[in-house]
Enzyme design. Sequence first.
Site, PDB file in Angstrom:
ATOM      1  N   ALA A  43      11.429 -29.264 -97.022  1.00  0.00           N
ATOM      2  CA  ALA A  43      10.180 -28.940 -97.722  1.00  0.00           C
ATOM      3  C   ALA A  43      10.392 -28.969 -99.234  1.00  0.00           C
ATOM      4  CB  ALA A  43       9.658 -27.584 -97.277  1.00  0.00           C
ATOM      5  N   GLU A  44      11.498 -28.404 -99.715  1.00  0.00           N
ATOM      6  CA  GLU A  44      11.801 -28.459-101.147  1.00  0.00           C
ATOM      7  C   GLU A  44      13.288 -28.627-101.401  1.00  0.00           C
ATOM      8  OE1 GLU A  44       7.709 -27.457-102.039  1.00  0.00           O
ATOM      9  OE2 GLU A  44       9.043 -26.428-100.653  1.00  0.00           O
ATOM     10  N   THR A  45      13.585 -29.383-102.442  1.00  0.00           N
ATOM     11  CA  THR A  45      14.920 -29.452-103.021  1.00  0.00           C
ATOM     12  C   THR A  45      14.803 -28.946-104.449  1.00  0.00           C
ATOM     13  OG1 THR A  45      15.615 -31.308-101.640  1.00  0.00           O
ATOM     14  CG2 THR A  45      16.817 -30.969-103.697  1.00  0.00           C
TER      15      THR A  45
END
Length: 269
Positions: free
Chosen positions: A45-47
Amino acid sequence: MQLAFHQVDAFSDRPFGGNPAMVYRLDAWLADDLMQRIAAEHNLAETAFLVREGQHWHIRWFTPTTEVPLCGHATLASAHVLFEVYHEAVERLDFICRSGALSVTREGDRLWLDFPAILPSELGASLVVQAALGVEAVDVLSSNELFVVLESEQAVLDCKPDMAALAKLPWPGAIVTAPGSRHDFVSRYFAPAIGINEDPVTGSTHCSLIPYWSRRLGKLGLTAFQCSARGGELFCRLEGERVKIGGNATLVASGTLMLGGAGNLISNL
């Protein structure tokens, strides 16, 4: 070039729960398109990417398809990495991002995000919104996200959005929420427009959820559960124009990303 990465399950005290995020502590910024390609490679979903600037950390977050202005779980994950992997000898970490100043404080095993409160405003019932989410809404509001209140926790669990229709609405994503059976409130978050059909646990949506439920329930301290398949528990406080969002985090993997010729990516875990 070799870059160290660390994967953390945020809002979970054990592996395979909460919301996974990838964290890179950099000495200097990479090109924007390269950070986007790295985020797409990890496909979480996020880095998060961090660079120290003076006494604070500049933080940026990328979904597999785009950069976002605010992300709670990847900030929690980043703080966990700075504390546990890089042994930052402080109790509070200060971050700067596109949305302003943020901080994370360590209190025992729990980390506390300090984010801005964003009270949603009334939007009114919408057949288009209800059709896209496949729900009967008690109320429809708007902040920086679509904010839809349902009758019960079971209605939140039963929600099955039409992702194509939802992606066409003029918000990055949609929060659905209701009173909880064991927590003050529950929620889910869908954001197909930015490459995330359903986010497992979303810190940033609680910038709106906390002031809404605090006002509705008449409480400043709240417990919350994001009832996705992985699920995650959040401890919430409203403090004036700020919200405090507490949770645990668990490091599950570390590895090396090797940038080969012509920008080719090779990850070793």
